[in-house]
Design an enzyme around this catalytic site. Structure first.
Site, PDB file in Angstrom:
ATOM      1  CB  SER A   1      46.075 -16.526  98.660  1.00 43.17           C
ATOM      2  OG  SER A   1      47.239 -16.786 100.284  1.00 43.17           O
TER       3      SER A   1
ATOM      4  CB  THR B   1      46.535 -19.725 106.821  1.00 40.43           C
ATOM      5  OG1 THR B   1      46.847 -20.795 107.445  1.00 40.43           O
ATOM      6  CG2 THR B   1      46.139 -19.732 105.736  1.00 40.43           C
TER       7      THR B   1
ATOM      8  CE  LYS C   1      49.812 -22.005  96.092  1.00 46.61           C
ATOM      9  NZ  LYS C   1      50.474 -21.120  96.846  1.00 46.61           N
TER      10      LYS C   1
ATOM     11  CB  THR D   1      68.536 -27.050  97.560  1.00 47.09           C
ATOM     12  OG1 THR D   1      67.900 -28.760  97.699  1.00 47.09           O
ATOM     13  CG2 THR D   1      67.917 -26.714  97.008  1.00 47.09           C
ATOM     14  CB  THR D   2      68.419 -32.017  94.752  1.00 47.92           C
ATOM     15  OG1 THR D   2      69.972 -33.205  95.353  1.00 47.92           O
ATOM     16  CG2 THR D   2      68.014 -33.757  93.645  1.00 47.92           C
TER      17      THR D   2
ATOM     18  CG  HIS E   1      46.939 -17.321  95.198  1.00 45.38           C
ATOM     19  ND1 HIS E   1      46.762 -18.129  95.361  1.00 45.38           N
ATOM     20  CD2 HIS E   1      48.302 -17.146  96.273  1.00 45.38           C
ATOM     21  CE1 HIS E   1      47.059 -19.190  95.845  1.00 45.38           C
ATOM     22  NE2 HIS E   1      48.162 -17.985  97.225  1.00 45.38           N
TER      23      HIS E   1
HETATM   24  C1  LIG Z   1      51.414 -21.088  97.405  1.00 39.23           C
HETATM   25  C2  LIG Z   1      52.134 -19.699  97.551  1.00 39.23           C
HETATM   26  C3  LIG Z   1      53.171 -19.379  97.901  1.00 39.23           C
HETATM   27  C4  LIG Z   1      54.539 -20.979  97.759  1.00 39.23           C
HETATM   28  O1  LIG Z   1      54.460 -21.091  96.857  1.00 39.23           O
HETATM   29  P1  LIG Z   1      54.724 -23.241  96.573  1.00 39.23           P
HETATM   30  O2  LIG Z   1      55.262 -23.278  95.290  1.00 39.23           O
HETATM   31  O3  LIG Z   1      53.236 -23.702  97.159  1.00 39.23           O
HETATM   32  O4  LIG Z   1      56.129 -23.061  97.692  1.00 39.23           O
HETATM   33  C5  LIG Z   1      54.031 -18.689  97.925  1.00 39.23           C
HETATM   34  N1  LIG Z   1      53.981 -16.870  97.758  1.00 39.23           N
HETATM   35  C6  LIG Z   1      51.625 -16.737  98.229  1.00 39.23           C
HETATM   36  C7  LIG Z   1      51.230 -16.139  97.595  1.00 39.23           C
HETATM   37  C8  LIG Z   1      51.407 -18.358  98.103  1.00 39.23           C
HETATM   38  O5  LIG Z   1      50.344 -18.580  98.347  1.00 39.23           O
END
Ligand SMILES: *Cc1c(COP(=O)(O)O)cnc(C)c1O
Length: 403
Positions: A188, A362, A247, A276-277, A216
């Site tokens: 990402s 990050t 995404k 979890t819900t 992604h």
């Molecule tokens: C954003 C992301 C996630 C998590 O996905 P979400 O649905 O936003 O929690 C998992 N793996 C990668 C590589 C990401 O970039």
């Protein structure tokens, strides 16, 4: 202990290192994306968003919004329980079967996010497979690292996208042990692709299970947007495909798709699934509508790629130091956290462009960057304005240009 002093000292450290996080207070407007209102300290401002993961603008698609509205009106807001206790809605069941079909697998399982999907599936598999060893790409996402760590399984980190290193590391482990190879298809932050076929060759040579994060890539690559493994003709060789609905599909939720037995195993043992819900049914309905539209819409994927190529070309011509990337993710290197934040602020206040600075942790220290994600809804004018603004800002701060 003086707890408040401790917290405030730690925060001060983040400030000093230039990596204290501030969030842009945004209001997206359905139908007007990539435009959004930015609620600044003193005034509001209309900005163009250039760093969203709503890669195709599906979050504002009329049919997707209508599907959410309809189910919201008909069923109310929440799911009302965990999947086991009254929280399984027909919209979840239908969505799971659509996801299994998308990846040509026997089954799929929904989670409240992609993060939870990785965390839960990996911790469940790696802790419960007897004497399991995990092989994890060094650039894997935090959610995968957390899942693996939580399993307490033995872990080996292989060099990024390096099947030879993976082979070396796998060869040192007893052949009869259970093994799990964990990687992503599109990374990402650098926007590079994994050599999926070669990694599968190595993994299968050592009789390992393969687990691929296509977060992604789903919606964007391969026939019907099934991902990079599908594009490369190797989807059937990947045992677990993990993805997100948040995404390219523009909604919320995560999933795994795999064999019926593996999915049933995670469904039956995964703490982050069981306790979890479940997702609101209206969100699942929106995700379902979005997937149906995106699967059928090669033109949308082509338009995104066309926008990406156009921006890449103009930025290269202007000497802006884009990192090499074959995907839709365009990292523009700055290499300093304080400078990266300054540039982002200047773009916002003076050019109405929103590009979030991407700093440590990050990305590694010294590789701070702006991460640009063009979508089908960015116009030629948006693109020209972005390039002009970046050129002006690069000149003002005397930043490094590409050769
Ligand atoms: C954003 C992301 C996630 C998590 O996905 P979400 O649905 O936003 O929690 C998992 N793996 C990668 C590589 C990401 O970039």
């Amino acid at each position: 202990m003086d707890y408040r002093q401790y917290f405030s000292d730690e925060l001060q450290k983040l400030h000093n290192e230039g990596r204290y996080r501030t969030f842009a207070d945004l209001e997206r407007r359905a139908g007007r994306y990539p435009e959004a209102t930015h609620h600044g300290v003193s005034s509001d401002q209309r900005v163009t968003v250039w760093c969203s993961n709503d890669y195709l603008g599906m979050g504002q698609n009329q049919e997707v919004v209508s599907a959410a509205h309809r189910i919201l009106r008909d069923t109310g807001v929440g799911a009302g329980g965990t999947r086991n206790i009254s929280g399984t809605n027909h919209n979840h069941v239908r969505l799971e079967s659509e996801l299994a079909d998308l990846h040509d697998k026997q089954a799929a399982l929904l989670f409240t996010s992609g993060y939870v999907a990785n965390m839960t599936a990996l911790s469940t598999l790696a802790s419960r497979l007897p004497d399991c060893v995990v092989f994890s790409d060094e650039q894997n996402h935090a959610s995968m690292i957390e899942g693996i760590r939580h399993s307490r399984a033995e872990k080996h980190i292989f060099r990024h996208n390096d099947p030879n290193d993976l082979h070396r590391k796998m060869s040192r482990v007893a052949p009869d042990r259970a093994k799990l190879v964990v990687f992503e298809s599109v990374y990402s932050m650098d926007g590079d692709f994994a050599p999926i076929r070669k990694i599968c060759d190595v993994a299968k040579h050592h009789h390992a299970l393969t687990y691929l994060d296509e977060v992604h890539a789903v919606g964007l690559y391969g026939p019907q947007g099934a991902g990079v493994a599908a594009r490369d003709g190797v989807m059937h060789r990947v045992d677990v495909i993990q993805g997100t609905l948040a995404k390219a599909f523009g909604t919320l939720g995560g999933y795994i798709s795999a064999s019926a037995e593996l999915v049933d195993f995670v469904r039956s043992n995964g703490s982050g699934f069981i306790f979890t819900t479940s997702l609101p049914p209206c969100i699942s309905a929106a995700a379902y509508a979005s997937i149906r539209i995106v699967r059928d819409n090669d033109a949308l994927r082509e338009l995104q790629q066309e926008r990406v190529q156009k921006l890449k070309h103009l930025m290269a011509a202007a000497g802006l130091p884009l990192m090499q990337s074959e995907s839709h993710i365009l990292p523009l290197m700055v290499g300093d956290p304080v400078r990266c934040r300054e540039i982002s602020e200047t773009l916002m206040t003076e050019y109405s462009i929103y590009l979030q600075p991407i700093n440590y942790p990050t990305v590694p220290c010294g590789t701070e960057r702006l991460r640009i994600t063009p979508s089908p809804v960015h116009s030629d004018e948006d693109i020209d304005h972005l390039v002009d603004a970046l050129v002006a800002v690069w000149a003002r701060y005397s930043l490094r240009r590409a050769a």
